[in-house]
Enzyme design. Structure first.
Site, mmCIF file in Angstrom:
data_model
loop_
_atom_site.group_PDB
_atom_site.id
_atom_site.type_symbol
_atom_site.label_atom_id
_atom_site.label_comp_id
_atom_site.label_asym_id
_atom_site.label_seq_id
_atom_site.Cartn_x
_atom_site.Cartn_y
_atom_site.Cartn_z
ATOM 1 N N HIS A 125 0.162 0.215 -1.541
ATOM 2 C CA HIS A 125 0.103 1.678 -1.559
ATOM 3 C C HIS A 125 0.999 2.331 -0.502
ATOM 4 O O HIS A 125 1.902 3.080 -0.844
ATOM 5 C CB HIS A 125 -1.364 2.134 -1.397
ATOM 6 C CG HIS A 125 -1.530 3.622 -1.419
ATOM 7 N ND1 HIS A 125 -2.639 4.246 -1.923
ATOM 8 C CD2 HIS A 125 -0.736 4.619 -0.988
ATOM 9 C CE1 HIS A 125 -2.508 5.555 -1.839
ATOM 10 N NE2 HIS A 125 -1.364 5.801 -1.256
ATOM 11 N N GLU A 141 -6.545 13.254 0.941
ATOM 12 C CA GLU A 141 -6.863 12.296 2.007
ATOM 13 C C GLU A 141 -7.415 12.998 3.249
ATOM 14 O O GLU A 141 -7.523 12.379 4.312
ATOM 15 C CB GLU A 141 -5.613 11.480 2.401
ATOM 16 C CG GLU A 141 -4.944 10.706 1.278
ATOM 17 C CD GLU A 141 -5.740 9.506 0.761
ATOM 18 O OE1 GLU A 141 -6.838 9.242 1.289
ATOM 19 O OE2 GLU A 141 -5.278 8.868 -0.195
ATOM 20 N N GLU A 195 12.290 -4.447 19.072
ATOM 21 C CA GLU A 195 11.513 -3.299 19.563
ATOM 22 C C GLU A 195 10.128 -3.180 18.930
ATOM 23 O O GLU A 195 9.284 -2.475 19.449
ATOM 24 C CB GLU A 195 12.283 -1.988 19.443
ATOM 25 C CG GLU A 195 12.313 -1.390 18.065
ATOM 26 C CD GLU A 195 13.707 -1.422 17.466
ATOM 27 O OE1 GLU A 195 14.285 -2.531 17.379
ATOM 28 O OE2 GLU A 195 14.203 -0.366 17.076
HETATM 29 O O1 2HA Z 1 -1.393 12.541 -1.476
HETATM 30 O O2 2HA Z 1 -0.305 9.649 -1.193
HETATM 31 O O3 2HA Z 1 -2.689 8.529 -1.132
HETATM 32 C C1 2HA Z 1 -0.973 11.562 -2.349
HETATM 33 C C2 2HA Z 1 -1.202 10.250 -1.731
HETATM 34 C C3 2HA Z 1 -2.566 9.701 -1.798
HETATM 35 ZN ZN ZN Z 2 -0.569 7.616 -0.767
#
Ligand code: 2HA
Ligand code: ZN
Length: 293
Positions: free
Chosen positions: A218, A124, A177
């Site tokens: 995700h 990423e 909060e």
């Molecule tokens: O690095 O979480 O989104 C592994 C991850 C990719």
């Molecule tokens: Zn991830």
């Protein structure tokens, strides 16, 4: 100063372990990037090897040629390694973390420390850099981007509408909060291929105005000025998500909750301006209802 002995490395590794202990980093899930201050570079540079090779960022989903982070040219970043496990960072930072430097056009990077057995920075990395580029323009002091897989926020992306107003409002109502910590709400990124340019561009567009985004089905992306602030932000949001999951496991209709006018009362004493788009009127206590257009 050796990187391994620095306060920076200790703080980075502690955050990685804190995230792991929360259950947000199964296997190699998640990634963490810190943009070094000039004073960090000054302190650590004797431990850097600056004679390595310049490498391309290489988005996983194509578009390899157009990665350029000119706003970050020449800067240094502490990043987690691709395929590395967060639970291993604190025991062995030098094998699981790298410090990289960008070239003076922001088109390539060089590893100057870490990943001692080889490997690349997180898959990423382009997304993190795209975010940090945008965030630096917003506030020079924002230097951390953190991606993790918090269970309850992810669970909610299956049952709440993927609408920023609804998602944020339902989280706000679970903890007073929350609107104080993220008055600009939670940005929503629909499911997209991770590691790709599309999700990087989409997220960094949202990060122009948000400190926290949810990637549907995700995980999450958050930013901050330091490790406490960054960890505290996702910790707060995930706690509220856990409360909501518990409430929704009992009922889909709340008997009582925090009202829009009560949220507005927070603005003055806490010095925030909660975005009014989240304070729409609801018909009843049904969880997840869309605002009337
Ligand atoms: O690095 O979480 O989104 C592994 C991850 C990719
Ligand atoms: Zn991830």
């Amino acid at each position: 100063m050796k990187v391994i002995d620095s306060e920076l490395m200790k703080a980075y590794a502690r955050m990685a372990m804190d995230g792991f202990n929360q259950g947000w980093h199964e296997r190699n899930g998640g990634n963490l990037t810190y943009r070094l201050k000039d004073s960090d570079v000054e302190e650590l540079k004797d431990d850097f090897k600056e004679d390595g090779i310049w490498e391309d960022f290489g988005w996983q989903a194509g578009h390899e040629s157009d990665s350029s982070f000119s706003g970050l040219a020449g800067e240094y970043f502490m990043v987690s390694g691709s395929g590395k496990y967060f639970r291993n960072i604190q025991p062995d930072p030098e094998d699981n973390v790298a410090i990289i430097k960008l070239n003076d056009t922001g088109t390539k990077f060089m590893k100057v420390w870490g990943l001692k057995k080889g490997g690349r920075p997180t898959s990423e990395l382009p997304t993190h850099l795209a975010n940090l580029d945008v965030l630096k323009k917003r506030d020079e002091d924002i230097r951390i981007v953190y991606h993790c897989h918090p269970t309850n926020l992810i669970a909610l992306t299956y049952v709440l509408p993927l609408d920023e107003r609804v998602f944020t409002r339902e989280i706000y109502e679970m903890a007073t909060e929350c609107p104080i910590v993220f008055p600009e709400g939670i940005g929503i990124v629909p499911w997209m291929l991770c590691g790709g340019k599309e999700i990087g561009d989409y997220t960094s567009e949202l990060m122009k105005t948000h400190d926290i985004c949810v990637w549907a089905h995700h995980g999450t992306f958050v930013c901050g000025r330091d490790f406490d602030e960054t960890f505290g932000l996702i910790h707060t949001a995930e706690k509220a998500a856990e409360v909501l999951v518990k409430v929704m496991s009992i009922t889909n209709v709340k008997r009582q909750t925090i009202t829009p006018d009560q949220f507005r009362e927070l603005n003055k004493p806490f010095g925030v301006h909660i975005n009014e788009k989240f304070l729409y009127e609801k018909k009843d206590g049904t969880i997840g209802q869309m605002p009337e257009e």
